[in-house]
Write an enzyme that holds these catalytic residues in place. Structure first.
Site, PDB file in Angstrom:
ATOM      1  N   LYS A  52      94.866  13.466  -7.985  1.00 39.16           N
ATOM      2  CA  LYS A  52      95.675  14.088  -9.037  1.00 39.16           C
ATOM      3  C   LYS A  52      96.825  13.176  -9.438  1.00 39.16           C
ATOM      4  CE  LYS A  52      94.098  18.558  -7.438  1.00 39.16           C
ATOM      5  NZ  LYS A  52      94.340  19.827  -6.735  1.00 39.16           N
ATOM      6  N   GLN A  96      98.837  22.632  -3.211  1.00 39.97           N
ATOM      7  CA  GLN A  96      97.453  22.328  -2.830  1.00 39.97           C
ATOM      8  C   GLN A  96      96.934  23.353  -1.823  1.00 39.97           C
ATOM      9  OE1 GLN A  96      95.374  19.858  -4.109  1.00 39.97           O
ATOM     10  NE2 GLN A  96      93.804  20.903  -2.916  1.00 39.97           N
ATOM     11  N   ASP A 119      97.755  25.460 -12.210  1.00 37.52           N
ATOM     12  CA  ASP A 119      96.457  25.791 -11.605  1.00 37.52           C
ATOM     13  C   ASP A 119      95.896  27.080 -12.226  1.00 37.52           C
ATOM     14  OD1 ASP A 119      95.456  23.907  -9.852  1.00 37.52           O
ATOM     15  OD2 ASP A 119      96.615  24.631  -8.135  1.00 37.52           O
TER      16      ASP A 119
HETATM   17  C1  BQF Z   1      83.884  13.739  -7.608  1.00 39.09           C
HETATM   18  C2  BQF Z   1      88.636  21.345  -3.922  1.00 39.09           C
HETATM   19  C3  BQF Z   1      87.502  22.754  -2.344  1.00 39.09           C
HETATM   20  C4  BQF Z   1      88.710  23.280  -1.897  1.00 39.09           C
HETATM   21  C5  BQF Z   1      89.901  22.847  -2.471  1.00 39.09           C
HETATM   22  C6  BQF Z   1      86.304  14.179  -8.022  1.00 39.09           C
HETATM   23  C7  BQF Z   1      87.493  15.899  -6.825  1.00 39.09           C
HETATM   24  C8  BQF Z   1      86.343  16.161  -6.108  1.00 39.09           C
HETATM   25  C9  BQF Z   1      85.170  15.457  -6.361  1.00 39.09           C
HETATM   26  C10 BQF Z   1      88.748  16.664  -6.588  1.00 39.09           C
HETATM   27  C11 BQF Z   1      88.664  20.315  -4.957  1.00 39.09           C
HETATM   28  C12 BQF Z   1      87.402  19.707  -5.465  1.00 39.09           C
HETATM   29  C13 BQF Z   1      89.891  19.873  -5.446  1.00 39.09           C
HETATM   30  C14 BQF Z   1      85.150  14.465  -7.309  1.00 39.09           C
HETATM   31  C15 BQF Z   1      90.022  18.773  -6.438  1.00 39.09           C
HETATM   32  C16 BQF Z   1      87.621  18.904  -6.729  1.00 39.09           C
HETATM   33  O1  BQF Z   1      83.932  12.584  -8.041  1.00 39.09           O
HETATM   34  O2  BQF Z   1      82.824  14.358  -7.477  1.00 39.09           O
HETATM   35  C17 BQF Z   1      87.470  14.901  -7.792  1.00 39.09           C
HETATM   36  O3  BQF Z   1      89.754  16.029  -6.401  1.00 39.09           O
HETATM   37  N1  BQF Z   1      88.791  18.054  -6.609  1.00 39.09           N
HETATM   38  C18 BQF Z   1      91.087  20.497  -4.946  1.00 39.09           C
HETATM   39  O4  BQF Z   1      92.193  20.143  -5.349  1.00 39.09           O
HETATM   40  O5  BQF Z   1      91.013  21.456  -4.010  1.00 39.09           O
HETATM   41  C19 BQF Z   1      89.859  21.880  -3.472  1.00 39.09           C
HETATM   42  C20 BQF Z   1      87.459  21.808  -3.335  1.00 39.09           C
END
Ligand code: BQF
Length: 291
Positions: A52, A96, A119
């Site tokens: 992010k 987060q 969010d």
């Molecule tokens: C990619 C998330 C579960 C629980 C809390 C790029 C992200 C993921 C994959 C990413 C996720 C999942 C995020 C890819 C943010 C997605 O290239 O496939 C980016 O950063 N995510 C989160 O903030 O909290 C989570 C999944």
């Protein structure tokens, strides 16, 4: 079968956002500022927050990462939230998830100023989304709708089956897909852990959105020929072939499901990168006072 390339589309949108930042600067306006609060040192959460912050840098947004130890108290985190609510330099912020068990996520979410809740998880914003008022859309569902839009995938009158009912993905996804809008207008079915014989439903899906959090849950026998499959799952599978010691996998048995699909999202590089750009889009909205 066509691959839905979330990495490519997210790069396009980042370019559009970067252009917008250049315009804002030229007009002497404020550049968007996103703050990410990270509690503890869960490895996946660290990666997400780093992505992010990196994305902010790429488009020219200001970003701040606030890190706290896993043993901070709920009261201390509430103080952080109050400070961010009051800080006029901060356009939007995220806490987060998941949080350590001794901190109530619900309590923290309720304390976030809805105007800064990029969010889109605050009940005020969820309510606005459900009633169709302009608001920050939750990042993952918004990113999925954006992918369908940019690939011109027809949705009107289609049967969309969502597996999973979380507050973050499944529930808001079902709301967005059933809206009266060009990239929505679906008949929506939600399936979850208490749905008997899930296959009976998934086989009827024109658009199947999988967000239940079980690696390789959706197999080829569960998917209709020509379906659009969107995989929201993200799992770290141990692997000795990668430097990190793991590889990423989704909720869909991609290898066997892909040949049946008209379109499918890969993991990684599908929905994930879109989640990040949706957050940037929300932060821009917050900065411009559009919500
Ligand atoms: C990619 C998330 C579960 C629980 C809390 C790029 C992200 C993921 C994959 C990413 C996720 C999942 C995020 C890819 C943010 C997605 O290239 O496939 C980016 O950063 N995510 C989160 O903030 O909290 C989570 C999944």
């Amino acid at each position: 079968m066509e691959l839905i390339d979330g990495k490519k589309i997210s790069a396009q949108i980042k370019q559009e956002l970067a252009d917008e930042v250049v315009r804002l600067k030229a007009e002497g306006k404020k550049v968007p500022h996103l703050v990410a609060v990270l509690v503890g040192n869960d490895a996946a959460s660290e990666t997400y927050v780093a992505s992010k912050v990196k994305a902010c840098r790429e488009v020219g947004f200001k970003s701040t990462e606030l890190r706290y130890s896993a043993d901070m108290t709920e009261e201390q985190l509430l103080e952080v939230v109050e400070k961010l609510n009051a800080d006029t330099d901060v356009d939007g912020y995220i806490v987060q998830l998941p949080l350590p068990k001794h901190i109530s996520e619900q309590k923290i979410l309720l304390a976030i100023d809805p105007d800064k809740d990029v969010d889109g998880f605050h009940p005020c914003n969820v309510g606005k989304m459900v009633t169709g008022l302009p608001i920050y859309l939750p990042a993952t569902p918004a990113g999925i709708v954006e992918l369908l839009k940019r690939y011109h995938i027809p949705t009107q009158g289609k049967h969309c089956v969502v597996i999973g009912r979380s507050n973050i993905v499944g529930t808001p996804m079902s709301v967005l897909m059933s809206r009266k809008a060009e990239y929505a207008d679906c008949t929506v079915t939600i399936c979850h852990s208490r749905t008997p014989d899930i296959k009976e439903y998934t086989l009827q899906a024109d658009i199947l959105i999988v967000a239940l959090g079980k690696p390789h849950f959706v197999t080829a026998d569960m998917v209709k020929e020509g379906a659009v499959v969107v995989d929201v799952g993200i799992h770290r599978i141990a692997s000795d072939k990668t430097k990190s010691g793991f590889r990423l996998a989704g909720d869909v048995d991609f290898e066997n499901v892909a040949p049946k699909c008209s379109y499918i999202t890969p993991v990684p590089g599908g929905v994930g990168p879109m989640t990040i750009v949706s957050l940037l889009q929300n932060t821009l909205k917050a900065c411009k006072g559009l919500v």
